[in-house]
Design an enzyme around this catalytic site. Sequence first.
Site, mmCIF file in Angstrom:
data_model
loop_
_atom_site.group_PDB
_atom_site.id
_atom_site.type_symbol
_atom_site.label_atom_id
_atom_site.label_comp_id
_atom_site.label_asym_id
_atom_site.label_seq_id
_atom_site.Cartn_x
_atom_site.Cartn_y
_atom_site.Cartn_z
ATOM 1 N N LYS A 95 2.627 -3.298 7.186
ATOM 2 C CA LYS A 95 2.853 -3.441 5.739
ATOM 3 C C LYS A 95 4.253 -2.946 5.381
ATOM 4 C CE LYS A 95 0.461 -4.676 2.906
ATOM 5 N NZ LYS A 95 0.117 -6.028 2.361
ATOM 6 N N TYR A 109 -1.431 -0.830 11.136
ATOM 7 C CA TYR A 109 -1.611 -1.458 9.818
ATOM 8 C C TYR A 109 -0.480 -1.072 8.871
ATOM 9 C CZ TYR A 109 -3.128 -1.765 4.941
ATOM 10 O OH TYR A 109 -3.160 -1.987 3.580
ATOM 11 N N THR A 115 0.825 -1.202 0.000
ATOM 12 C CA THR A 115 0.000 0.000 0.000
ATOM 13 C C THR A 115 0.866 1.260 0.000
ATOM 14 O OG1 THR A 115 -1.439 1.280 1.483
ATOM 15 C CG2 THR A 115 -0.109 -0.386 2.524
ATOM 16 N N ASP A 116 0.298 2.371 -0.471
ATOM 17 C CA ASP A 116 1.024 3.654 -0.396
ATOM 18 C C ASP A 116 1.069 4.174 1.042
ATOM 19 O OD1 ASP A 116 -1.656 4.342 -0.131
ATOM 20 O OD2 ASP A 116 -1.639 5.882 -1.689
ATOM 21 N N GLU A 117 0.298 3.546 1.938
ATOM 22 C CA GLU A 117 0.259 4.039 3.325
ATOM 23 C C GLU A 117 1.592 3.846 4.047
ATOM 24 O OE1 GLU A 117 -3.291 3.191 5.537
ATOM 25 O OE2 GLU A 117 -4.446 2.928 3.695
HETATM 26 N N1 NAD Z 1 -7.918 -1.943 -0.100
HETATM 27 C C1 NAD Z 1 -7.052 -1.087 -0.620
HETATM 28 O O1 NAD Z 1 -7.456 0.013 -1.016
HETATM 29 C C2 NAD Z 1 -5.588 -1.441 -0.756
HETATM 30 C C3 NAD Z 1 -4.724 -0.556 -1.400
HETATM 31 C C4 NAD Z 1 -3.386 -0.907 -1.583
HETATM 32 C C5 NAD Z 1 -2.935 -2.128 -1.143
HETATM 33 N N2 NAD Z 1 -3.785 -2.963 -0.495
HETATM 34 C C6 NAD Z 1 -3.262 -4.271 -0.076
HETATM 35 O O2 NAD Z 1 -3.917 -5.262 -0.857
HETATM 36 C C7 NAD Z 1 -4.077 -6.451 -0.089
HETATM 37 C C8 NAD Z 1 -5.530 -6.874 -0.076
HETATM 38 O O3 NAD Z 1 -6.322 -5.834 0.475
HETATM 39 P P1 NAD Z 1 -7.900 -5.960 0.545
HETATM 40 O O4 NAD Z 1 -8.440 -4.600 0.695
HETATM 41 O O5 NAD Z 1 -8.374 -6.832 -0.536
HETATM 42 O O6 NAD Z 1 -8.043 -6.725 1.933
HETATM 43 P P2 NAD Z 1 -9.260 -7.611 2.508
HETATM 44 O O7 NAD Z 1 -9.234 -7.388 3.968
HETATM 45 O O8 NAD Z 1 -10.508 -7.354 1.743
HETATM 46 O O9 NAD Z 1 -8.826 -9.102 2.182
HETATM 47 C C9 NAD Z 1 -7.781 -9.741 2.859
HETATM 48 C C10 NAD Z 1 -7.894 -11.235 2.600
HETATM 49 O O10 NAD Z 1 -6.794 -11.888 3.253
HETATM 50 C C11 NAD Z 1 -7.295 -13.014 3.949
HETATM 51 N N3 NAD Z 1 -6.415 -13.280 5.108
HETATM 52 C C12 NAD Z 1 -6.251 -12.511 6.213
HETATM 53 N N4 NAD Z 1 -5.366 -13.081 7.047
HETATM 54 C C13 NAD Z 1 -4.959 -14.233 6.452
HETATM 55 C C14 NAD Z 1 -4.042 -15.260 6.814
HETATM 56 N N5 NAD Z 1 -3.368 -15.208 7.974
HETATM 57 N N6 NAD Z 1 -3.863 -16.280 5.950
HETATM 58 C C15 NAD Z 1 -4.532 -16.341 4.779
HETATM 59 N N7 NAD Z 1 -5.425 -15.411 4.401
HETATM 60 C C16 NAD Z 1 -5.625 -14.363 5.221
HETATM 61 C C17 NAD Z 1 -8.699 -12.635 4.384
HETATM 62 O O11 NAD Z 1 -9.497 -13.773 4.663
HETATM 63 C C18 NAD Z 1 -9.178 -11.854 3.161
HETATM 64 O O12 NAD Z 1 -9.749 -12.713 2.202
HETATM 65 C C19 NAD Z 1 -3.521 -6.146 1.298
HETATM 66 O O13 NAD Z 1 -2.206 -6.649 1.343
HETATM 67 C C20 NAD Z 1 -3.526 -4.635 1.373
HETATM 68 O O14 NAD Z 1 -2.501 -4.164 2.210
HETATM 69 C C21 NAD Z 1 -5.095 -2.653 -0.302
#
Ligand code: NAD
Length: 342
Positions: free
Chosen positions: A162, A158, A122-124
């Site tokens: 990351k 969080y 993430t950019d965070e």
């Molecule tokens: N949502 C955003 O805007 C955003 C932006 C940039 C990066 N990201 C990154 O993208 C990734 C996905 O984000 P998201 O918003 O889809 O998250 P989300 O919370 O919707 O999904 C996370 C998934 O990971 C699974 N999970 C959690 N812990 C686990 C474990 N120990 N073992 C296996 N599976 C596990 C959960 O069951 C879920 O399906 C993350 O790494 C996040 O940091 C998200």
Amino acid sequence: MKNIIVTGGAGFIGSNFVHYVVKHHPEVHVTVLDKLTYAGNRENLAGLPTDRVELIVGDIADAQLVNRLVAKADAVVHYAAESHNDNSLQDPSPFIQTNLVGTFTLLEACRLNGVRFHHVSTDEVYGDLPLREDLPGHGEGPGEKFTDHTPYNPSSPYSASKAGSDLLVRAWVRSFGLQATISNCSNNYGPYQHIEKFIPRQITNILSGERPKLYGDGKNVRDWIHTEDHSAAVWRILTKGQIGETYLIGADGEKDNKTVLELILQLMGKDPKDYDHVNDRPGHDLRYAIDATKLKDELGWQPQFTDFEEGLADTIKWYTENREWWQAEKAAVEAKYAKSGQ
Ligand SMILES: NC(=O)c1ccc[n+]([C@@H]2O[C@H](COP(=O)([O-])OP(=O)(O)OC[C@H]3O[C@@H](n4cnc5c(N)ncnc54)[C@H](O)[C@@H]3O)[C@@H](O)[C@H]2O)c1
């Protein structure tokens, strides 16, 4: 690349990526490794061909399971994480366990088996930027957006977890020659996003007859990207990216939260001022903005879904048509927010 593991593939962005791969790359088989926490939902993969997508319910920190799966794979695309800032302020421990120990477990399995690894971040990790009006170049001058040279400065448990996971990946590349890349993306929107997150929370508030909620004065800026554009960028980096490199993904979608909320209300036929101001998030980052020049110039990626109003209208339509996907959880999510006056 015929067999890939997508960790967190039953969550929001991970499942959108699985749909993307199934649609655009018919030669690829996807193994989803997902613990199905509160944020994971097997319904996100419903309708996908079972000969192309297999869901393994398990923990990325389970070294035995991870080793067994990684030994048969060509690449791991790592999305699994605890992903919600507000939850990390209530209880950081699962963030440390999954985002750090889980990532370490995957890195070790990829190292031992010589498997390509792509880390989704993430950019965070960069902390926040001043608002445009407070900058000499109004956000367009040198150093006024995040690049892969911006120093890490995370604000919440969080983003700190990351940031730590990104640094583990860098160390595994440098010390062990792991074939890995990293991407840091801005805020995603689109279907299958958990209703605890800002955009789906407001849409489902309106659909449930509740007033939408805006943190603080709503001036905080997020750089929105449609999840389809994120998926295409990750695929591009996985297949064309330089090993060891970090790519920032963003689509020049800066908007403050107040503007986004008022647009949601307007698109849903409501009075755009019909919402409540609630307590701000402690340590709330002011502004995120991505400079994606490197990804565009070096790998030729361009975002396609840049009409935010159209993307938002499609997202509203998806939540309207998929009430059964979110309705059962709505009351519990709002009750949790109410405890902190949000
Ligand atoms: N949502 C955003 O805007 C955003 C932006 C940039 C990066 N990201 C990154 O993208 C990734 C996905 O984000 P998201 O918003 O889809 O998250 P989300 O919370 O919707 O999904 C996370 C998934 O990971 C699974 N999970 C959690 N812990 C686990 C474990 N120990 N073992 C296996 N599976 C596990 C959960 O069951 C879920 O399906 C993350 O790494 C996040 O940091 C998200």
